[in-house]
Write a protein that holds these residues in place. Structure first.
Motif, PDB file in Angstrom:
ATOM      1  N   GLY A  12       0.817  -1.208   0.000  1.00  0.00           N
ATOM      2  CA  GLY A  12       0.000   0.000   0.000  1.00  0.00           C
ATOM      3  C   GLY A  12       0.851   1.259   0.000  1.00  0.00           C
ATOM      4  N   SER A  13       1.942   1.246   0.778  1.00  0.00           N
ATOM      5  CA  SER A  13       2.838   2.413   0.833  1.00  0.00           C
ATOM      6  C   SER A  13       3.519   2.651  -0.506  1.00  0.00           C
ATOM      7  N   LEU A  14       3.960   1.569  -1.152  1.00  0.00           N
ATOM      8  CA  LEU A  14       4.637   1.717  -2.443  1.00  0.00           C
ATOM      9  C   LEU A  14       3.690   2.306  -3.483  1.00  0.00           C
ATOM     10  N   VAL A  38      -6.085   4.205  -4.420  1.00  0.00           N
ATOM     11  CA  VAL A  38      -5.167   3.134  -4.028  1.00  0.00           C
ATOM     12  C   VAL A  38      -5.947   1.831  -4.147  1.00  0.00           C
ATOM     13  N   GLY A  39      -5.503   0.960  -5.058  1.00  0.00           N
ATOM     14  CA  GLY A  39      -6.219  -0.272  -5.333  1.00  0.00           C
ATOM     15  C   GLY A  39      -7.093  -0.139  -6.569  1.00  0.00           C
ATOM     16  N   PHE A  40      -7.593  -1.289  -7.028  1.00  0.00           N
ATOM     17  CA  PHE A  40      -8.485  -1.330  -8.181  1.00  0.00           C
ATOM     18  C   PHE A  40      -9.807  -1.967  -7.761  1.00  0.00           C
ATOM     19  N   GLY A  41     -10.756  -1.922  -8.681  1.00  0.00           N
ATOM     20  CA  GLY A  41     -12.017  -2.610  -8.436  1.00  0.00           C
ATOM     21  C   GLY A  41     -13.002  -1.785  -7.631  1.00  0.00           C
ATOM     22  N   PRO A  42     -13.938  -2.467  -6.965  1.00  0.00           N
ATOM     23  CA  PRO A  42     -14.994  -1.769  -6.209  1.00  0.00           C
ATOM     24  C   PRO A  42     -14.433  -0.852  -5.121  1.00  0.00           C
ATOM     25  N   LYS A  43     -15.104   0.274  -4.942  1.00  0.00           N
ATOM     26  CA  LYS A  43     -14.678   1.255  -3.941  1.00  0.00           C
ATOM     27  C   LYS A  43     -15.066   0.791  -2.537  1.00  0.00           C
ATOM     28  N   ILE A  44     -14.093   0.809  -1.622  1.00  0.00           N
ATOM     29  CA  ILE A  44     -14.363   0.502  -0.216  1.00  0.00           C
ATOM     30  C   ILE A  44     -14.786   1.763   0.514  1.00  0.00           C
ATOM     31  N   VAL A  45     -14.024   2.821   0.320  1.00  0.00           N
ATOM     32  CA  VAL A  45     -14.340   4.096   0.955  1.00  0.00           C
ATOM     33  C   VAL A  45     -13.843   5.214   0.049  1.00  0.00           C
ATOM     34  N   PHE A 177       9.141   8.978  -7.371  1.00  0.00           N
ATOM     35  CA  PHE A 177       8.778   8.936  -5.958  1.00  0.00           C
ATOM     36  C   PHE A 177       9.047   7.567  -5.338  1.00  0.00           C
ATOM     37  N   ASN A 178       9.013   6.504  -6.143  1.00  0.00           N
ATOM     38  CA  ASN A 178       9.403   5.195  -5.627  1.00  0.00           C
ATOM     39  C   ASN A 178      10.882   5.176  -5.266  1.00  0.00           C
ATOM     40  N   PHE A 179      11.712   5.804  -6.097  1.00  0.00           N
ATOM     41  CA  PHE A 179      13.137   5.877  -5.800  1.00  0.00           C
ATOM     42  C   PHE A 179      13.386   6.751  -4.571  1.00  0.00           C
ATOM     43  N   ASN A 348      14.220  -2.947   4.696  1.00  0.00           N
ATOM     44  CA  ASN A 348      15.141  -3.108   3.569  1.00  0.00           C
ATOM     45  C   ASN A 348      14.420  -3.740   2.378  1.00  0.00           C
ATOM     46  N   TRP A 349      13.595  -4.734   2.662  1.00  0.00           N
ATOM     47  CA  TRP A 349      12.808  -5.407   1.626  1.00  0.00           C
ATOM     48  C   TRP A 349      11.826  -4.432   0.968  1.00  0.00           C
ATOM     49  N   ALA A 350      11.197  -3.577   1.781  1.00  0.00           N
ATOM     50  CA  ALA A 350      10.261  -2.588   1.241  1.00  0.00           C
ATOM     51  C   ALA A 350      10.984  -1.619   0.308  1.00  0.00           C
TER      52      ALA A 350
END
Length: 419
Positions: A12-14, A38-45, A177-179, A348-350
């Motif tokens: 989610g952060s990425l 953030v995300g695809f498909g049906p809207k949660i909020v 922004f990912n970098f 580190n993995w993130a």
């Protein structure tokens, strides 16, 4: 940390920071952003603030920033359309209501003849007395259809109205922004955990090893092997591994005293290769220094960018196949393993995943940011943009192919981890 929570937080952060890059540069360019998702498909909020709808959607597989004019979202009022108009005190239209049959207070009805809701900002048609009238339309007018309000997008607020440089920077900002996120994660690790110094200090000696027989002890700082100066653990390990069964003269410092000792690395065979080993353990000392933490963050970001590009090169040259790729399932399983080794390994993995996401999006493939940047390059060379319908078709085909690839990779992950 629970794997599911860790995966959602990391992924989610990425995605959030990637889309935040697009969002910030779009706003700086004066582009209307209709939705930040953030995300695809049906809207949660979803929450509307200003002219933007901020949504969290069901499928955590990505996200998007929907910009005005980018997805052919303009409304064309064809001749004969019956619309309701709400005017402000300046006799400007502030609301256009479609599919409206019931009379409402302060609403005029118009049978549309012509309209320009992008550049001229006016609407013309016949009123209830069959007179041809024209009204100017406010830049902040709203179109209401089936109870849903949509701001009009004057042409100068649309993505395609902006200069090539502004459009390119808006698209490039996502990977950028990912970098940047990766850099700040590495920086945080350096500030909190410390920066590895890689000094060649022995932190343990195995029993029945060449090092123990030669008198080497925990805490010894190796400074030379033969006539070669040793500054890092990597240099020490490389020299030992390349010298199986060859006597080496070690010079090391213990309590301020310089000691020399001859050690012959034992030959070890692994995966068909032979390398030397003297039986010592190592754990790099760390140093807490804010300035060096900044350098460490930049160095790690660049290092992992290079490594990922090298892996891409291996994929292109056929050194490994698509079966080696991982999708969401593979990333989830890897996150589960990394999480067992603590928060810093997870961070580190993130950071590595963030760099990977940025680079993957820069690949010159349809539907990805890199594919769109490639079309901008064609525009710069030709002096005019590629036909939008043709470009849209290319991106549509690209999305379909990426979906097929995602299904194949996910299926490979499922077979690898669950069968």
């Amino acid at each position: 940390m629970d794997t599911t929570i860790a995966f959602i937080l990391i992924f989610g952060s990425l995605v959030f920071f990637h889309e935040l890059g697009h969002f910030i540069f779009a706003k700086r360019a004066g582009i209307m952003v209709r939705e930040f998702a953030v995300g695809f498909g049906p809207k949660i909020v979803g929450i509307t603030k200003g002219e933007t709808l901020y949504t969290l959607r069901l499928l955590p597989l990505g996200g998007y920033v929907r910009m005005a004019g980018e997805d052919m979202d303009s409304v064309e009022l064809q001749p004969g359309f019956r619309v309701g108009l709400v005017l402000n005190s300046k006799e400007q239209v502030i609301k256009i209501v479609l599919n409206q049959n019931k009379q409402q207070q302060d609403m005029l009805f118009l049978e549309t003849e012509r309209a320009d809701l992008e550049k001229g900002l006016w609407i013309e048609g016949y009123d209830e007395e069959e007179r041809l009238v024209r009204y100017s339309v406010s830049r902040k007018a709203v179109i209401t259809e089936n109870g849903k309000d949509t701001l009009i997008a004057p042409y100068d607020r649309q993505f395609n109205s902006k200069s090539l440089v502004k459009r390119a920077m808006t698209i490039f900002a996502g990977p950028l922004f990912n970098f940047i996120l990766a850099f700040f994660i590495f920086l945080t690790i350096g500030l909190i955990q410390g920066i590895p110094t890689y000094e060649p200090i022995i932190t343990g000696v195995n029993e029945d090893s060449p090092a123990l027989e030669a008198g080497m002890q925990k805490g010894d700082l190796v400074t030379k092997i033969g006539e070669e100066k040793i500054a890092t653990w990597q240099e020490l390990a490389s020299k030992i591994q390349a010298s199986a069964e060859q006597p080496l003269t070690f010079e090391f410092v213990r309590d301020g005293e310089v000691i020399q000792s001859s050690i012959t690395p034992k030959a070890i065979e692994q995966n068909g290769e032979t390398f030397g080993q003297i039986g010592v353990l190592y754990e790099s000392p760390v140093e807490k220094n804010p300035l060096k933490a900044v350098a460490y963050g930049a160095e790690q970001t660049v290092t992992w960018m290079v490594k990922i590009f090298e892996l891409l090169g291996m994929l292109i040259t056929g050194q490994f196949t698509i079966d080696a790729l991982s999708g969401p399932v593979g990333i989830y399983k890897a996150t589960e393993e990394v999480a067992q080794y603590g928060i810093f390994n997870l961070m580190n993995w993130a950071a590595i995943l963030s760099i990977n996401l940025g680079i993957m999006n820069l690949l010159p493939l349809p539907a990805l940011d890199g594919g769109r940047l490639l079309f901008f390059l064609f525009e710069a060379i030709r002096g005019r943009p590629v036909d939008r319908q043709k470009e849209g078709m290319v991106h549509f085909v690209g999305i379909m192919l990426l979906m097929v690839l995602m299904v194949v990779v996910t299926w490979n992950d499922i077979q690898r981890f669950f069968f």
